[in-house]
Design a protein around this motif. Structure first.
Motif, short mmCIF file in Angstrom:
data_model
loop_
_atom_site.label_atom_id
_atom_site.label_comp_id
_atom_site.label_asym_id
_atom_site.label_seq_id
_atom_site.Cartn_x
_atom_site.Cartn_y
_atom_site.Cartn_z
N GLY A 272 0.76 -1.22 -0.19
CA GLY A 272 0.06 0.14 -0.04
C GLY A 272 0.88 1.13 0.00
O GLY A 272 0.18 2.60 0.07
N ALA A 273 2.06 1.24 -0.14
CA ALA A 273 3.01 2.40 0.11
C ALA A 273 2.70 3.50 -1.08
O ALA A 273 2.70 4.70 -0.58
CB ALA A 273 4.47 2.02 0.06
N LEU A 274 2.54 3.10 -2.24
CA LEU A 274 2.27 3.98 -3.34
C LEU A 274 0.85 4.87 -3.03
O LEU A 274 0.97 5.87 -3.20
CB LEU A 274 2.39 3.53 -4.68
CG LEU A 274 2.05 4.38 -5.75
CD1 LEU A 274 2.93 5.66 -5.80
CD2 LEU A 274 2.17 3.62 -7.07
N LYS A 275 -0.11 3.86 -2.95
CA LYS A 275 -1.38 4.50 -2.64
C LYS A 275 -1.30 5.56 -1.46
O LYS A 275 -1.88 6.57 -1.38
CB LYS A 275 -2.43 3.48 -2.38
CG LYS A 275 -3.83 3.88 -2.06
CD LYS A 275 -4.90 2.75 -2.11
CE LYS A 275 -6.19 3.23 -2.15
NZ LYS A 275 -7.15 2.62 -2.25
N PHE A 276 -0.79 4.84 -0.53
CA PHE A 276 -0.60 6.01 0.99
C PHE A 276 0.01 6.97 0.56
O PHE A 276 -0.42 8.39 1.03
CB PHE A 276 0.21 5.00 1.96
CG PHE A 276 0.51 5.81 3.08
CD1 PHE A 276 -0.53 6.37 3.95
CD2 PHE A 276 1.80 6.00 3.29
CE1 PHE A 276 0.09 7.19 5.00
CE2 PHE A 276 2.18 6.73 4.50
CZ PHE A 276 1.46 7.32 5.43
N TYR A 277 1.25 7.16 -0.21
CA TYR A 277 1.99 8.37 -0.35
C TYR A 277 1.24 9.24 -1.23
O TYR A 277 1.00 10.41 -0.80
CB TYR A 277 3.37 7.88 -1.21
CG TYR A 277 3.99 9.16 -1.59
CD1 TYR A 277 4.92 9.61 -0.68
CD2 TYR A 277 4.05 9.67 -2.94
CE1 TYR A 277 5.88 10.91 -1.00
CE2 TYR A 277 4.80 10.98 -3.06
CZ TYR A 277 5.64 11.36 -2.36
OH TYR A 277 6.53 12.27 -2.68
N MET A 278 0.50 8.74 -2.34
CA MET A 278 -0.01 9.78 -3.14
C MET A 278 -1.49 10.30 -2.30
O MET A 278 -1.80 11.60 -2.58
CB MET A 278 -0.86 8.89 -4.30
CG MET A 278 0.36 8.25 -5.09
SD MET A 278 1.33 9.65 -5.83
CE MET A 278 0.42 10.18 -7.05
N GLU A 279 -2.02 9.62 -1.60
CA GLU A 279 -3.34 9.92 -0.67
C GLU A 279 -2.96 10.78 0.42
O GLU A 279 -3.71 11.79 0.53
CB GLU A 279 -4.09 8.76 -0.42
CG GLU A 279 -5.62 9.14 0.40
CD GLU A 279 -6.36 9.65 -0.53
OE1 GLU A 279 -7.32 10.45 -0.09
OE2 GLU A 279 -6.55 9.29 -1.60
N ALA A 280 -1.99 10.60 0.99
CA ALA A 280 -1.52 11.36 1.94
C ALA A 280 -1.07 13.03 1.43
O ALA A 280 -1.21 13.91 2.04
CB ALA A 280 -0.30 10.72 2.98
N LYS A 281 -0.25 12.92 0.38
CA LYS A 281 0.30 14.29 -0.38
C LYS A 281 -1.00 14.91 -0.72
O LYS A 281 -1.16 16.22 -0.59
CB LYS A 281 0.85 14.13 -1.67
CG LYS A 281 2.33 13.52 -0.97
CD LYS A 281 3.04 14.69 -0.73
CE LYS A 281 4.93 14.49 -0.36
NZ LYS A 281 5.55 15.52 0.18
N LYS A 282 -2.06 14.37 -1.36
CA LYS A 282 -3.22 14.86 -1.80
C LYS A 282 -4.13 15.56 -0.58
O LYS A 282 -4.62 16.69 -0.59
CB LYS A 282 -4.18 13.86 -2.31
CG LYS A 282 -5.59 14.49 -3.00
CD LYS A 282 -6.09 13.31 -3.84
CE LYS A 282 -7.42 12.96 -3.35
NZ LYS A 282 -8.05 11.89 -3.81
N GLN A 283 -4.16 15.07 0.70
CA GLN A 283 -4.63 15.51 1.83
C GLN A 283 -3.94 16.34 2.69
O GLN A 283 -4.16 16.94 3.88
CB GLN A 283 -5.46 14.36 2.43
CG GLN A 283 -6.19 13.50 1.91
CD GLN A 283 -7.46 12.74 2.79
OE1 GLN A 283 -7.58 13.17 3.92
NE2 GLN A 283 -7.73 11.37 2.30
N GLY A 284 -2.64 16.54 2.43
CA GLY A 284 -1.84 17.65 3.01
C GLY A 284 -1.22 16.88 4.20
O GLY A 284 -0.86 17.69 5.21
#
Length: 135
Positions: A61-73
């Motif tokens: 889940g690393a890529l999904k986590f990274y992208m979602e976290a960046k998106k939500q600040g």
């Protein structure tokens, strides 16, 4: 399913900064049930500015986590809870193969993520004996 952060209250001016450094998602089979987007929303709701995901033995889940976290600040911290083989990852002793210790590894930067990816991959390729193990 919404994640539950035990013993936390809504942020106020007296609350110190806090970052969870050991969180499992639904990618930790039989150990975590939280969806990545829900985890990040909940962390943000508590005023956290960073969150670490340390699933058991994998970085699925690393890529999904990274992208979602960046998106939500939220600052994403990518990690993994690895199984450390006490007798060496290449040992296939049936009794000793089940004994391992858990270790939380967090990546500091891109180089750290690449090293963590290599360790986890070697755990599957060379160290798999009931679970993916590193040494």
């Amino acid at each position: 399913m919404r994640p539950v952060f035990h013993n936390l209250r809504k942020p106020d001016s007296t609350m110190p900064d806090f970052t969870h450094l050991h969180v499992h998602t639904h990618f930790s089979i039989l150990d975590g049930a939280s969806k990545i987007s829900s985890l990040i929303e909940t962390a943000k709701g508590f005023g956290m500015d960073a969150l670490a995901v340390t699933d058991h033995g994998n970085l699925f889940g690393a890529l999904k986590f990274y992208m979602e976290a960046k998106k939500q600040g939220i600052k994403p911290i990518i990690g993994c809870e690895v199984y450390v083989a006490t007798e060496g990852r290449e040992s296939r002793d049936k009794i000793l193969g089940r004994s391992s210790n858990n270790l939380i590894l967090l990546s500091k930067d891109l180089e750290g993520y690449q090293n963590l990816s290599l360790l986890v991959s070697l755990g599957y390729i060379e160290g798999f004996n009931y679970v993916q193990r590193v040494d």
